[in-house]
Design a protein around this motif. Sequence first.
Motif, PDB file in Angstrom:
ATOM      1  N   ASP A   1      33.846  23.055  17.500  1.00  0.00           N
ATOM      2  CA  ASP A   1      33.449  22.419  18.754  1.00  0.00           C
ATOM      3  C   ASP A   1      33.168  20.955  18.409  1.00  0.00           C
ATOM      4  N   VAL A   2      34.113  20.075  18.738  1.00  0.00           N
ATOM      5  CA  VAL A   2      34.071  18.694  18.259  1.00  0.00           C
ATOM      6  C   VAL A   2      33.602  17.753  19.361  1.00  0.00           C
ATOM      7  N   TYR A   3      32.646  16.925  19.029  1.00  0.00           N
ATOM      8  CA  TYR A   3      32.122  15.900  19.931  1.00  0.00           C
ATOM      9  C   TYR A   3      32.472  14.539  19.349  1.00  0.00           C
ATOM     10  N   LEU A   4      33.102  13.692  20.150  1.00  0.00           N
ATOM     11  CA  LEU A   4      33.539  12.375  19.715  1.00  0.00           C
ATOM     12  C   LEU A   4      32.802  11.283  20.481  1.00  0.00           C
ATOM     13  N   SER A   5      32.451  10.208  19.792  1.00  0.00           N
ATOM     14  CA  SER A   5      31.769   9.090  20.425  1.00  0.00           C
ATOM     15  C   SER A   5      32.121   7.821  19.667  1.00  0.00           C
TER      16      SER A   5
ATOM     17  N   HIS B   1      38.324   4.655  23.994  1.00  0.00           N
ATOM     18  CA  HIS B   1      37.986   5.983  23.468  1.00  0.00           C
ATOM     19  C   HIS B   1      36.912   6.655  24.309  1.00  0.00           C
ATOM     20  N   ASP B   2      35.838   5.915  24.618  1.00  0.00           N
ATOM     21  CA  ASP B   2      34.744   6.530  25.370  1.00  0.00           C
ATOM     22  C   ASP B   2      35.185   6.941  26.770  1.00  0.00           C
ATOM     23  N   CYS B   3      36.106   6.192  27.360  1.00  0.00           N
ATOM     24  CA  CYS B   3      36.630   6.588  28.674  1.00  0.00           C
ATOM     25  C   CYS B   3      37.512   7.826  28.567  1.00  0.00           C
ATOM     26  N   VAL B   4      38.281   7.929  27.491  1.00  0.00           N
ATOM     27  CA  VAL B   4      39.053   9.157  27.268  1.00  0.00           C
ATOM     28  C   VAL B   4      38.104  10.345  27.131  1.00  0.00           C
ATOM     29  N   TYR B   5      37.038  10.166  26.378  1.00  0.00           N
ATOM     30  CA  TYR B   5      36.108  11.271  26.153  1.00  0.00           C
ATOM     31  C   TYR B   5      35.408  11.679  27.448  1.00  0.00           C
ATOM     32  N   LYS B   6      35.316  10.762  28.408  1.00  0.00           N
ATOM     33  CA  LYS B   6      34.736  11.118  29.709  1.00  0.00           C
ATOM     34  C   LYS B   6      35.759  11.783  30.613  1.00  0.00           C
ATOM     35  N   TYR B   7      36.957  11.228  30.701  1.00  0.00           N
ATOM     36  CA  TYR B   7      37.911  11.664  31.719  1.00  0.00           C
ATOM     37  C   TYR B   7      38.898  12.722  31.228  1.00  0.00           C
ATOM     38  N   VAL B   8      38.884  13.022  29.950  1.00  0.00           N
ATOM     39  CA  VAL B   8      39.768  14.065  29.418  1.00  0.00           C
ATOM     40  C   VAL B   8      38.871  15.149  28.818  1.00  0.00           C
TER      41      VAL B   8
ATOM     42  N   ASP C   1      41.276  19.693  22.828  1.00  0.00           N
ATOM     43  CA  ASP C   1      42.529  19.489  22.107  1.00  0.00           C
ATOM     44  C   ASP C   1      43.123  18.122  22.434  1.00  0.00           C
ATOM     45  N   LEU C   2      43.087  17.737  23.702  1.00  0.00           N
ATOM     46  CA  LEU C   2      43.667  16.454  24.103  1.00  0.00           C
ATOM     47  C   LEU C   2      42.805  15.281  23.635  1.00  0.00           C
ATOM     48  N   GLN C   3      41.492  15.421  23.682  1.00  0.00           N
ATOM     49  CA  GLN C   3      40.625  14.366  23.156  1.00  0.00           C
ATOM     50  C   GLN C   3      40.945  14.100  21.685  1.00  0.00           C
ATOM     51  N   ILE C   4      41.020  15.158  20.916  1.00  0.00           N
ATOM     52  CA  ILE C   4      41.258  15.006  19.486  1.00  0.00           C
ATOM     53  C   ILE C   4      42.667  14.492  19.229  1.00  0.00           C
TER      54      ILE C   4
ATOM     55  N   CYS D   1      49.597   6.352  23.302  1.00  0.00           N
ATOM     56  CA  CYS D   1      49.081   7.690  23.020  1.00  0.00           C
ATOM     57  C   CYS D   1      48.845   8.486  24.304  1.00  0.00           C
ATOM     58  N   ALA D   2      48.333   7.812  25.336  1.00  0.00           N
ATOM     59  CA  ALA D   2      48.144   8.496  26.616  1.00  0.00           C
ATOM     60  C   ALA D   2      49.474   8.989  27.164  1.00  0.00           C
ATOM     61  N   GLY D   3      50.506   8.152  27.061  1.00  0.00           N
ATOM     62  CA  GLY D   3      51.822   8.548  27.549  1.00  0.00           C
ATOM     63  C   GLY D   3      52.385   9.736  26.793  1.00  0.00           C
ATOM     64  N   GLU D   4      52.221   9.726  25.477  1.00  0.00           N
ATOM     65  CA  GLU D   4      52.736  10.830  24.671  1.00  0.00           C
ATOM     66  C   GLU D   4      52.040  12.150  25.001  1.00  0.00           C
ATOM     67  N   LEU D   5      50.783  12.062  25.422  1.00  0.00           N
ATOM     68  CA  LEU D   5      50.000  13.273  25.682  1.00  0.00           C
ATOM     69  C   LEU D   5      49.930  13.642  27.158  1.00  0.00           C
ATOM     70  N   GLY D   6      50.560  12.838  28.009  1.00  0.00           N
ATOM     71  CA  GLY D   6      50.547  13.131  29.440  1.00  0.00           C
ATOM     72  C   GLY D   6      49.214  12.860  30.100  1.00  0.00           C
ATOM     73  N   LEU D   7      48.439  11.910  29.565  1.00  0.00           N
ATOM     74  CA  LEU D   7      47.141  11.573  30.144  1.00  0.00           C
ATOM     75  C   LEU D   7      47.293  10.492  31.209  1.00  0.00           C
ATOM     76  N   ASP D   8      46.327  10.412  32.072  1.00  0.00           N
ATOM     77  CA  ASP D   8      46.333   9.432  33.161  1.00  0.00           C
ATOM     78  C   ASP D   8      45.852   8.085  32.618  1.00  0.00           C
ATOM     79  N   TRP D   9      46.793   7.274  32.145  1.00  0.00           N
ATOM     80  CA  TRP D   9      46.435   6.006  31.514  1.00  0.00           C
ATOM     81  C   TRP D   9      45.794   5.045  32.504  1.00  0.00           C
ATOM     82  N   GLU D  10      46.213   5.051  33.740  1.00  0.00           N
ATOM     83  CA  GLU D  10      45.643   4.111  34.711  1.00  0.00           C
ATOM     84  C   GLU D  10      44.147   4.366  34.901  1.00  0.00           C
ATOM     85  N   THR D  11      43.759   5.618  34.970  1.00  0.00           N
ATOM     86  CA  THR D  11      42.329   5.935  35.093  1.00  0.00           C
ATOM     87  C   THR D  11      41.573   5.497  33.855  1.00  0.00           C
ATOM     88  N   ILE D  12      42.136   5.770  32.690  1.00  0.00           N
ATOM     89  CA  ILE D  12      41.492   5.393  31.436  1.00  0.00           C
ATOM     90  C   ILE D  12      41.383   3.874  31.333  1.00  0.00           C
TER      91      ILE D  12
END
Length: 202
Positions: free
Chosen positions: A56-60, A91-98, A102-105, A128-139
């Motif tokens: 259980d990984v927590y990133l900050s 990074h911190d926005c990814v950790y909030k919105y994703v 698995d996707l955070q890591i 990296c967001a594009g490769e993972l299918g993340l919403d880059w505009e929100t991030i």
Amino acid sequence: MFALLLIASALVAATNAAEADPVKIGVYEESFCPGCRYFATRQLAPTYEELRDIMDVYLSAYGMAQEWPDGEGYKFECQHGPEECDGNQIHDCVYKYVPDQDLQIAFFICFMSQSAEVKTPWQDGEKCAGELGLDWETIKTCASSLEGQILHHEAGEEFRSFDPDPIGVPYITINGVTDYIAYVDLKRHVCNAYTGPETTSL
């Protein structure tokens, strides 16, 4: 009879695994820290690939940055330059919105695998967001706004709350306890902390 014993053993093992808490790993990082990049690519990536079911990984992202109030937000001075402040906020926005671990890591490892000879956090984040299918505009909107500053500030407050003070990054905790040796031997420390049944992966 032997088959029934095998089935019973498998059920007991499955029950024990379900009852065992995952190992809680805290990773406090800086986006352009060389040591953090080593840890992400050489320790976290292979260990998580093998042992993700018990982690259980927590990133900050904040680390050794400094800050001061600026209107409603904050200005930051980061250890590896202003690009690192941008990278930390990404990074911190990814950790909030994703919310998916698995996707955070995967994002963290992807970002930390990019070249740091020329620091390009926005390009690296978008790639990296594009490769993972993340919403880059929100991030990106989060990271380039007051929201990103506040998230970065909150990460700093958490980092500064440790006692004793961290001596550097990556700062790693295992089940809430500081573990500097996990920086070079994460898998063994995860295995040692796990209270469930032994598996072939362990």
